[in-house]
Design a protein around this motif. Structure first.
Motif, PDB file in Angstrom:
ATOM      1  N   SER A 140      10.873  12.756  -3.795  1.00  0.00           N
ATOM      2  CA  SER A 140       9.927  13.769  -4.215  1.00  0.00           C
ATOM      3  C   SER A 140      10.349  15.109  -3.634  1.00  0.00           C
ATOM      4  O   SER A 140      10.867  15.174  -2.526  1.00  0.00           O
ATOM      5  N   SER A 141      10.170  16.176  -4.413  1.00  0.00           N
ATOM      6  CA  SER A 141      10.347  17.499  -3.811  1.00  0.00           C
ATOM      7  C   SER A 141       9.380  18.500  -4.430  1.00  0.00           C
ATOM      8  O   SER A 141       8.894  18.324  -5.546  1.00  0.00           O
ATOM      9  N   LYS A 142       9.129  19.520  -3.647  1.00  0.00           N
ATOM     10  CA  LYS A 142       8.229  20.591  -4.063  1.00  0.00           C
ATOM     11  C   LYS A 142       8.864  21.899  -3.639  1.00  0.00           C
ATOM     12  O   LYS A 142       9.414  21.991  -2.544  1.00  0.00           O
ATOM     13  N   ASP A 160      11.295  18.250   0.797  1.00  0.00           N
ATOM     14  CA  ASP A 160      11.659  17.013   0.108  1.00  0.00           C
ATOM     15  C   ASP A 160      11.565  15.818   1.045  1.00  0.00           C
ATOM     16  O   ASP A 160      11.431  15.960   2.252  1.00  0.00           O
ATOM     17  N   GLU A 207       7.090  10.728  -0.812  1.00  0.00           N
ATOM     18  CA  GLU A 207       5.919  11.459  -1.320  1.00  0.00           C
ATOM     19  C   GLU A 207       4.924  11.843  -0.233  1.00  0.00           C
ATOM     20  O   GLU A 207       4.436  12.970  -0.187  1.00  0.00           O
ATOM     21  N   ALA A 246       6.269  24.594  -7.638  1.00  0.00           N
ATOM     22  CA  ALA A 246       6.960  23.819  -8.669  1.00  0.00           C
ATOM     23  C   ALA A 246       7.219  22.427  -8.121  1.00  0.00           C
ATOM     24  O   ALA A 246       7.632  22.278  -6.972  1.00  0.00           O
ATOM     25  N   ASP A 247       6.954  21.383  -8.910  1.00  0.00           N
ATOM     26  CA  ASP A 247       7.205  20.048  -8.373  1.00  0.00           C
ATOM     27  C   ASP A 247       7.989  19.144  -9.315  1.00  0.00           C
ATOM     28  O   ASP A 247       8.135  17.960  -9.071  1.00  0.00           O
ATOM     29  N   GLU A 248       8.505  19.700 -10.368  1.00  0.00           N
ATOM     30  CA  GLU A 248       9.405  18.851 -11.155  1.00  0.00           C
ATOM     31  C   GLU A 248      10.784  19.499 -11.213  1.00  0.00           C
ATOM     32  O   GLU A 248      10.934  20.724 -11.108  1.00  0.00           O
ATOM     33  N   GLU A 249      11.788  18.628 -11.329  1.00  0.00           N
ATOM     34  CA  GLU A 249      13.177  19.036 -11.113  1.00  0.00           C
ATOM     35  C   GLU A 249      13.566  20.289 -11.900  1.00  0.00           C
ATOM     36  O   GLU A 249      14.195  21.201 -11.375  1.00  0.00           O
ATOM     37  N   LYS A 250      13.157  20.321 -13.162  1.00  0.00           N
ATOM     38  CA  LYS A 250      13.563  21.439 -14.024  1.00  0.00           C
ATOM     39  C   LYS A 250      13.024  22.776 -13.512  1.00  0.00           C
ATOM     40  O   LYS A 250      13.748  23.765 -13.441  1.00  0.00           O
ATOM     41  N   GLN A 251      11.726  22.753 -13.170  1.00  0.00           N
ATOM     42  CA  GLN A 251      11.093  23.980 -12.660  1.00  0.00           C
ATOM     43  C   GLN A 251      11.754  24.411 -11.358  1.00  0.00           C
ATOM     44  O   GLN A 251      11.983  25.596 -11.126  1.00  0.00           O
TER      45      GLN A 251
END
Lengths: 177, 477
Positions: B213-215, B276, B279, B302-307
């Protein structure tokens, strides 16, 4: 200039043969410690247990596995180990000519000059007298899972030749036994 | 030239030997384009035997060898010198093996940094160090410079992510250095040695599992000092973000103009903080971090890879972005203890006024590594010289604050003078002697990385007493 350092330089300059041992342990203590920088600089004679006590007060710890807490940090540095090396940021040494030299520093990133502060990890006191060392430290949370490092492989002939030549760079008169 | 004749005689196929004014032009500089010099000849070997042949011939003719990866270096490490041979390793671009269980990959030096992560992604792994030039720069060059990147605060520099390397010495001997070796730290010595000690021909890199997980938190600030203080406060709280980057107003505008990723244009400083891990720990760290960042003027998460990669893209393209708004820029690479971040920024801003040259600041704030970009126009007479003087003032300040003249770009030819401020003659002398151990005739990238002692004397450079400011407890500036 620090009196004891001047004295140590004098000892090195005037000797033909020095075995770095407990006699040098009196050069001990913390030079500087900034928890928010994650960096500590210590004198080589500091016993690891005392160093960790200070770090633990700030919920921080060393980033490498410690087998025996009762030895000095200088001894651990001289014995070597890759994990210890990974956390070294800088050293102050007295070379075989009695010169006081600094390599690396008190910052996390530093690529100025060859990485002498990590080169001398594992030098067993045979290249120079290590006086001060700076380490990166981490919050306890990040160093929980440290394990004893793998046993090191014996040196190849090529490594020994390079080591011998590097000894002459730091200790041309061959006084460190 | 007899060396070209010898090369053509010994090396097959002949088209890997490149010479002539026009043909060698593309090799005349690296990412530091202010300095150019055409080499005598370039060889792009395809196998180890050819490298050995080239070295043998160079040894015979006493021709200096400049090893080159992708030529993205920023300090002139791969800039040719007079009558030199450039050894380009771009054809060594294979990933030889991946050991998923032990998380290792054996790669050739010409493999591009990002290709490693792309290749092992299917195993849930990646290679952590990510210099901004990662789409182009090679892993061999990364080892030679000990490159960092935006994630090295948590995951370390190149040196922390390499298990072993194999080199060829100038005498043609192959030697492997590994983390498991008994004895002194030879593997560490080779890292950041800028092509002066040996030719790196194989690297075993360590791979890391991709985080669950990453933010990414993007925080805008009205005050630069508040932004700098937040960096210290996050670390003080016991949080080690995967990346912690800061940009000033000028850099925000340039990056947004170039990458259009949604940076807050009204902010005077921007902080990008990536967390990261699993979770649970990301959630914990996120709560604490958001609390610290409550003084920010704007927050975006942002918490999804693309963002996340989109927001990073602005930061990673900051250099080309600045390149778009200014005819030329000069990138500095000093590091300082984090506690002086805000002071340093104020000093840079004062110098900017003094020299009348604009500066865009991007920082690896988490590890105190600053990249002020000085904007100038090389076509205006005297402006490059003025810029270099400005740059030198910044580096001197870095040393004065107890830091270093270079955090990750290397010394090359660019920072030779600055080295005189950071090291004493006796320390520089040790460096020269170390080189002699590996390269007695000084044929490997000679004249780079370590200044000759007479150069420092002529410069009248007084080595700055590192970090020993009188009364450091007093707030300055």
């Amino acid at each position: 200039m620090n009196d004891r350092i001047t004295q140590l330089q004098k000892i090195v300059k005037e000797s033909n043969s020095i075995c770095i041992n407990s006699e040098f342990l009196d050069y001990e203590g913390i030079v500087s410690y900034y928890p928010e920088e994650l960096i500590i600089t210590v004198k080589a004679g500091l016993i690891i247990k005392d160093m960790r006590k200070e770090l633990n007060k700030n919920n921080q710890d060393l980033m490498f596995f410690v087998d025996d807490e009762n030895i000095s940090i200088g001894a651990a540095y001289a014995n070597g180990g890759q994990d210890l090396s990974d956390s070294v940021l800088g050293v102050q040494i007295i070379d075989g000519n009695g010169n006081l030299l600094n390599f690396g520093g008190q910052v996390i990133k530093n690529v100025a000059g060859y990485d002498v502060s990590r080169l001398l990890v594992g030098s067993k006191g045979k290249l120079a007298l290590i006086t001060e060392i700076s380490f990166k430290v981490l919050p306890n949370f990040y160093v929980e899972k440290l394990v004893k490092p793998l046993k090191q492989k014996a040196s190849s002939k090529a490594h020994k030749v390079i080591e011998q030549k590097l000894k002459q760079v730091f200790d041309p008169k061959g006084i460190f036994k | 030239m007899s060396i070209i004749k010898d090369l053509l005689k010994e090396i097959v196929p002949k088209d890997i030997v490149i010479f002539g004014q026009e043909n060698t032009r593309v090799f005349e500089c690296d990412g530091l384009s202010a300095y150019k010099k055409k080499p005598l000849v370039v060889v792009l070997p395809e196998n180890i035997e050819q490298i050995k042949q080239v070295l043998k011939i160079c040894n015979l003719h006493n021709i200096p060898v400049i090893t080159r990866g992708a030529g993205t270096g920023l300090s002139g490490g791969a800039t040719p010198i007079e009558q030199s041979l450039v050894l380009g390793l771009s054809k060594f671009n294979k990933i030889k093996s991946v050991d998923v269980e032990n998380r290792l990959a054996v790669v050739e030096p010409g493999v591009r940094n990002i290709v490693i992560s792309e290749t092992v992604k299917k195993y849930g792994l990646y290679y952590a160090p990510d210099p901004s030039s990662q789409i182009a720069c090679t892993i061999g060059g990364n080892v030679a410079e000990n490159s960092g990147g935006i994630h090295c605060l948590k995951y370390g520099l190149t040196i922390h992510n390499v298990e072993a390397i194999k080199i060829i010495t100038i005498e043609g001997e192959e030697i492997t250095f590994s983390r498991q070796d008994y004895g002194i730290g030879l593997l560490a010595l080779l890292h950041g040695s800028e092509g002066l000690l040996g030719i790196i021909i194989e690297i075993t890199v360590k791979l890391k599992p991709i985080s669950q997980s990453s933010k990414l938190i993007m925080a805008g600030f009205n005050s630069v000092r508040d932004c700098a203080n937040s960096v210290a406060n996050i670390i003080k709280k016991g949080i080690i973000p995967a990346g912690l980057e800061m940009m000033d107003k000028f850099a925000i505008e340039a990056a947004e103009n170039f990458a259009k990723v949604g940076y807050p244009l009204e902010a005077n400083a921007l902080l990008l903080c990536e967390l990261d891990g699993d979770e649970q720990s990301v959630e914990n760290e996120f709560k604490k971090t958001i609390e610290i960042l409550s003084i920010a003027s704007s927050i975006k998460v942002a918490d999804e890879e693309k963002q996340i990669s989109k927001l990073w893209k602005g930061r990673k393209s900051a250099f080309p972005a600045v390149g778009q708004i200014s005819p030329d820029y000069y990138c500095m690479d000093g590091t300082i203890p984090r506690r002086y971040l805000a002071d340093m920024l104020e000093q840079i801003s004062k110098l900017s006024k003094k020299y009348n040259l604009a500066v865009a600041n991007v920082f690896h704030a988490g590890d105190g590594n600053l990249h002020p970009l000085i904007l100038y126009d090389a076509n205006i007479a005297g402006e490059l010289e003025k810029t270099e003087k400005f740059g030198m003032d910044i580096l001197k300040l870095s040393v004065k604050f107890g830091g270093s003249i270079t955090g990750e770009h290397g010394v090359g030819i660019e920072k030779l003078n600055a080295m005189c401020y950071q090291f004493t003659d006796k320390e520089l002398d040790i460096f020269h002697k170390i080189k002699k151990v590996f390269d007695p005739k000084s044929l490997l990238n000679p004249g780079k990385a370590v200044p000759e002692l007479h150069r420092c004397a002529e410069l009248g450079a007084m080595h700055v007493n590192k970090g020993k400011l009188p009364h450091p407890e007093i707030e300055r500036f």
